[in-house]
Enzyme design. Structure first.
Site, PDB file in Angstrom:
ATOM      1  N   GLY A   3      19.704 -49.582   0.437  1.00  0.00           N
ATOM      2  CA  GLY A   3      21.117 -49.245   0.633  1.00  0.00           C
ATOM      3  C   GLY A   3      21.408 -48.655   1.999  1.00  0.00           C
ATOM      4  O   GLY A   3      22.232 -47.749   2.144  1.00  0.00           O
ATOM      5  N   LEU A   4      20.725 -49.192   3.020  1.00  0.00           N
ATOM      6  CA  LEU A   4      21.017 -48.847   4.407  1.00  0.00           C
ATOM      7  C   LEU A   4      21.002 -47.357   4.699  1.00  0.00           C
ATOM      8  O   LEU A   4      21.900 -46.827   5.358  1.00  0.00           O
ATOM      9  CB  LEU A   4      22.395 -49.422   4.813  1.00  0.00           C
ATOM     10  CG  LEU A   4      22.461 -50.936   4.910  1.00  0.00           C
ATOM     11  CD1 LEU A   4      23.905 -51.384   5.130  1.00  0.00           C
ATOM     12  CD2 LEU A   4      21.593 -51.441   6.067  1.00  0.00           C
ATOM     13  N   GLY A   9      18.451 -51.158   9.746  1.00  0.00           N
ATOM     14  CA  GLY A   9      19.905 -51.298   9.654  1.00  0.00           C
ATOM     15  C   GLY A   9      20.631 -50.012  10.011  1.00  0.00           C
ATOM     16  O   GLY A   9      20.314 -48.951   9.497  1.00  0.00           O
ATOM     17  N   CYS A  65      23.765 -57.781   3.691  1.00  0.00           N
ATOM     18  CA  CYS A  65      23.012 -56.793   2.914  1.00  0.00           C
ATOM     19  C   CYS A  65      23.476 -56.789   1.458  1.00  0.00           C
ATOM     20  O   CYS A  65      24.638 -56.511   1.184  1.00  0.00           O
ATOM     21  CB  CYS A  65      23.157 -55.393   3.494  1.00  0.00           C
ATOM     22  SG  CYS A  65      22.150 -54.221   2.544  1.00  0.00           S
TER      23      CYS A  65
HETATM   24  C1  LIG Z   1      12.728 -52.610   2.279  1.00  0.00           C
HETATM   25  C2  LIG Z   1      13.560 -53.609   3.026  1.00  0.00           C
HETATM   26  C3  LIG Z   1      14.647 -53.170   3.788  1.00  0.00           C
HETATM   27  C4  LIG Z   1      15.448 -54.079   4.472  1.00  0.00           C
HETATM   28  N1  LIG Z   1      16.492 -53.628   5.250  1.00  0.00           N
HETATM   29  C5  LIG Z   1      17.241 -54.511   5.968  1.00  0.00           C
HETATM   30  C6  LIG Z   1      18.277 -54.061   6.849  1.00  0.00           C
HETATM   31  O1  LIG Z   1      18.515 -52.865   6.993  1.00  0.00           O
HETATM   32  N2  LIG Z   1      18.999 -54.998   7.517  1.00  0.00           N
HETATM   33  C7  LIG Z   1      18.736 -56.342   7.404  1.00  0.00           C
HETATM   34  O2  LIG Z   1      19.409 -57.149   8.039  1.00  0.00           O
HETATM   35  N3  LIG Z   1      17.760 -56.783   6.599  1.00  0.00           N
HETATM   36  C8  LIG Z   1      17.001 -55.912   5.879  1.00  0.00           C
HETATM   37  N4  LIG Z   1      15.980 -56.376   5.067  1.00  0.00           N
HETATM   38  C9  LIG Z   1      15.752 -57.831   4.965  1.00  0.00           C
HETATM   39  C10 LIG Z   1      14.643 -58.287   5.926  1.00  0.00           C
HETATM   40  O3  LIG Z   1      14.992 -58.038   7.268  1.00  0.00           O
HETATM   41  C11 LIG Z   1      14.375 -59.792   5.745  1.00  0.00           C
HETATM   42  O4  LIG Z   1      15.553 -60.502   6.015  1.00  0.00           O
HETATM   43  C12 LIG Z   1      13.920 -60.143   4.343  1.00  0.00           C
HETATM   44  O5  LIG Z   1      13.103 -59.139   3.811  1.00  0.00           O
HETATM   45  C13 LIG Z   1      13.207 -61.502   4.256  1.00  0.00           C
HETATM   46  O6  LIG Z   1      12.018 -61.521   5.016  1.00  0.00           O
HETATM   47  P1  LIG Z   1      10.547 -61.192   4.428  1.00  0.00           P
HETATM   48  O7  LIG Z   1      10.381 -62.001   3.179  1.00  0.00           O
HETATM   49  O8  LIG Z   1       9.609 -61.542   5.528  1.00  0.00           O
HETATM   50  O9  LIG Z   1      10.546 -59.728   4.124  1.00  0.00           O
HETATM   51  C14 LIG Z   1      15.169 -55.480   4.371  1.00  0.00           C
HETATM   52  C15 LIG Z   1      14.081 -55.911   3.599  1.00  0.00           C
HETATM   53  C16 LIG Z   1      13.272 -55.002   2.942  1.00  0.00           C
HETATM   54  C17 LIG Z   1      12.115 -55.506   2.115  1.00  0.00           C
END
Ligand SMILES: Cc1cc2nc3c(=O)[nH]c(=O)nc-3n(C[C@H](O)[C@H](O)[C@H](O)COP(=O)(O)O)c2cc1C
Ligand SMILES: Cc1cc2nc3c(=O)[nH]c(=O)nc-3n(C[C@H](O)[C@H](O)[C@H](O)COP(=O)(O)OP(=O)(O)OC[C@H]3O[C@@H](n4cnc5c(N)ncnc54)[C@H](O)[C@@H]3O)c2cc1C
Ligand code: FES
Lengths: 258, 286
Positions: free
Chosen positions: B55-56, B29, B113
């Site tokens: 928190g981005l 992000g 987010c």
């Molecule tokens: C540590 C972490 C950081 C993340 N940071 C972002 C982000 O910066 N922007 C975003 O759109 N999603 C972010 N996500 C969400 C993931 O892209 C995804 O939508 C979410 O984790 C669900 O998929 P998963 O169960 O395969 O992890 C983050 C997830 C995790 C675990």
């Protein structure tokens, strides 16, 4: 050094005392360079409740036969499962991770401090530092005499000083109460790994004595290789990942209230 | 593809996999200005998943363009920037800067987010706000615009239709679910922010249901994610209607997982005598 994910063969799993295990692992590929203070991230087999990997310091290496060991203290489900593993089993490991301790110079005199299972990276550090020609002193702290392990192995590398919280072995108290600090040692650097209150106390002591000090941190990690940004610590250059910028930091880099 | 925030900027995986074999990578992000992110602890392991409250944390648009872009531009796969903001103006300004970068194939507009106090999820949980930000960004971004939805809503179909109507080229879902963890002995929250975003297999059935609902309601391609840990999970999302999938948290546990998933999908297609994934997409048998 490139990071890799491998299935390593368990050569030995030695129960050192009531809650510490020494696992010796062998790779069928060349290990490459491993710096003291680096760590591995282990996938605990058959432990559905252990969703994420578990990080462990590299305890000692044997590059010539592609082996290294980790020291595991049982604190929960994941570490309990690791203690049960048998020689012949495999362990999926990502390594080597993080940056290790700085290399001491051959004329330097250094103090290695390990508290509890924080003694783990100090064996590799002690041996390599001695090979580099530095003078090594080792200070180990534990709760009781029963919690002290590997003293003989450490003493191969230099004088070992001990403390226990209850006075059952060595000096009564915390590592910072040991007279090695008051003696006329003039250490060039302190290297320390252990629980947070201990590393803070050592950092404060080092600052007071004006000795350079490196600490290895054990923040909670999700990935261990710099992609989740979950393991940060506050440094003079902002939040930094312990897994990639550390786990070893010079205490001058850290924003600790000491 | 890889999910934003779980794959760094790709370069962290160079040691492990050939990134060019992926359909695309979603970079972590990015915001217009530098953000330090939240305080430690930012992570809690939970049954079959994890909570995060990063928190981005990122160094902002200028740093991205100067230092990160040159490194990712060399990849021979679709490189997509995950765009975040706390005001419409911030989203627009960041998008304009990214639009200048030749090798960025698309942006994923993150209106979901849960870990930043201002903005973020607020845009993704209200229809009028989701419409407003999508419309504004659409005006300044000629390339592919993906909008990433928050699952923290009562009616995800409504939001999906709203962003489609405002010109989204594709919809990705889901982001993390708002959750929390408490340390019982100390009676304290585990995360510094008290609440955080839940990801991993724990959310998969809900994510799958949402992808299925949205895929039926919109015409644009849907990108599914949420708890994908293996090829079968990915295939289920495609059967539910996802044209592509993103893998997130699974990358932490196995950095090679994306390669294994690709191989597993190929194996499935061969076994079911399908000539392409297109036969799989939306093929739910009722
Ligand atoms: C540590 C972490 C950081 C993340 N940071 C972002 C982000 O910066 N922007 C975003 O759109 N999603 C972010 N996500 C969400 C993931 O892209 C995804 O939508 C979410 O984790 C669900 O998929 P998963 O169960 O395969 O992890 C983050 C997830 C995790 C675990
Ligand atoms: C870089 C690094 C190096 C490490 N080196 C070693 C080592 O050499 N030997 C060793 O035994 N352990 C080491 N640890 C700690 C080890 O990773 C944890 O003890 C282990 O993950 C616990 O797993 P579990 O499933 O048994 O316990 P869990 O069930 O996950 O946790 C049990 C309890 O321990 C606490 N805990 C878990 N992980 C940590 C942590 N990282 N810091 C503080 N508290 C924690 C939990 O909050 C909980 O209260 C290291 C950690 C890091 C980050
Ligand atoms: S543990 Fe994921 S970035 Fe350090």
């Amino acid at each position: 050094m490139d990071k890799k994910v491998c299935d390593l063969l368990i050569i030995r799993n030695i129960k050192l005392n009531h809650d510490n295990y020494l696992l010796e692992l062998e790779s069928d590929e060349l290990l490459g360079t491993i710096v003291p203070g680096q760590f591995v991230n282990v996938l605990v087999p058959d432990a559905p409740s252990t969703f994420l990997r578990r990080p462990f310091s590299i305890h000692e290496t044997n590059i010539s036969n592609n082996r290294f060991s980790i020291l595991v203290k049982v604190v929960g489900e994941g570490t309990r499962k690791l203690g049960l593993l048998q020689p012949g089993n495999h362990l999926n490991v990502i390594f080597p991770l993080g940056n290790g301790f700085s290399r001491p110079k051959n004329y330097e005199k250094i103090l290695l401090i390990g508290g509890g299972v924080g003694i783990a990276p100090m064996m590799h550090m002690a041996r390599e530092s001695k090979e580099l020609g530095a003078e090594i002193h080792i200070l180990l702290g534990a709760r009781t005499d029963k919690d002290h392990i590997l003293i003989e192995d450490f003493s191969k590398h230099g004088p070992v000083y001990l403390t226990t919280n209850d006075g059952s072995l060595g000096v009564h108290g915390f590592v910072t109460h040991h007279p090695v600090f008051s003696a006329d040692h003039h250490f060039n650097r302190i290297y320390c790994c252990g629980p947070d209150p201990m590393t803070h106390a050592v950092a404060a002591k080092a600052a007071q004595l004006d000795i350079d000090c490196e600490v290895s941190l054990e923040n909670m990690m999700a990935c261990g290789f710099g992609v989740c940004l979950c393991c940060v610590t506050s440094t003079t250059s902002g939040n930094q990942c312990v897994c990639t910028e550390g786990p070893v930091f010079n205490t001058k880099q850290l924003k600790w209230q000491i | 593809m890889t999910a934003s925030g779980t794959f760094g900027n790709g370069v962290e995986f160079d040691d492990f996999i050939d990134i060019n074999k992926l359909g695309g990578i979603l970079l972590k992000g990015t915001t217009l200005h530098h953000r330090e992110g939240n305080d430690y602890p930012r992570m809690a392991e939970t049954p079959s998943g994890m909570l995060n409250a990063v928190g981005l944390q990122n160094k902002g648009a200028q740093y991205f363009c100067e230092h990160i872009y040159p490194k990712v531009a060399r990849y021979n796969t679709k490189v997509i920037v995950n765009v975040n903001g706390s005001t419409i103006e911030e989203y627009i300004e960041l998008t304009q800067q990214i639009a200048e970068l030749e090798h960025i194939a698309a942006i994923e507009l993150n209106i979901s987010c849960p870990n930043v106090k201002e903005g973020g999820m607020a845009f993704g949980t209200s229809c009028p706000m989701a419409e407003q930000v999508t419309r504004a960004v659409r005006k300044v971004y000629p390339k592919t615009l993906i909008v990433k939805l928050s699952p923290n809503v009562t009616n995800i179909v409504e939001i999906a239709r709203a962003v489609e109507a405002q010109g989204a080229d594709s919809i990705s879902l889901v982001n993390t679910f708002l959750g929390m963890a408490i340390h019982a002995e100390s009676r304290r929250p585990v995360l510094s922010t008290i609440t955080g975003g839940l990801s991993g297999p724990a959310i998969k059935p809900i994510a799958l249901r949402m992808v299925w609902q949205v895929a039926q309601a919109v015409k644009v391609p849907v990108i599914g994610m949420g708890g994908i840990m293996n090829a079968t999970d990915a295939i289920e999302f495609m059967i539910a209607g996802a044209s592509a999938v993103q893998v997130g948290t699974a990358n932490f546990i196995d950095p090679l997982i994306t390669m294994k998933i690709i191989a597993g999908i190929e194996e499935y297609l061969n076994r079911h005598k399908m000539s392409s994934v297109n036969e799989l997409i939306g093929s739910l048998q009722m």
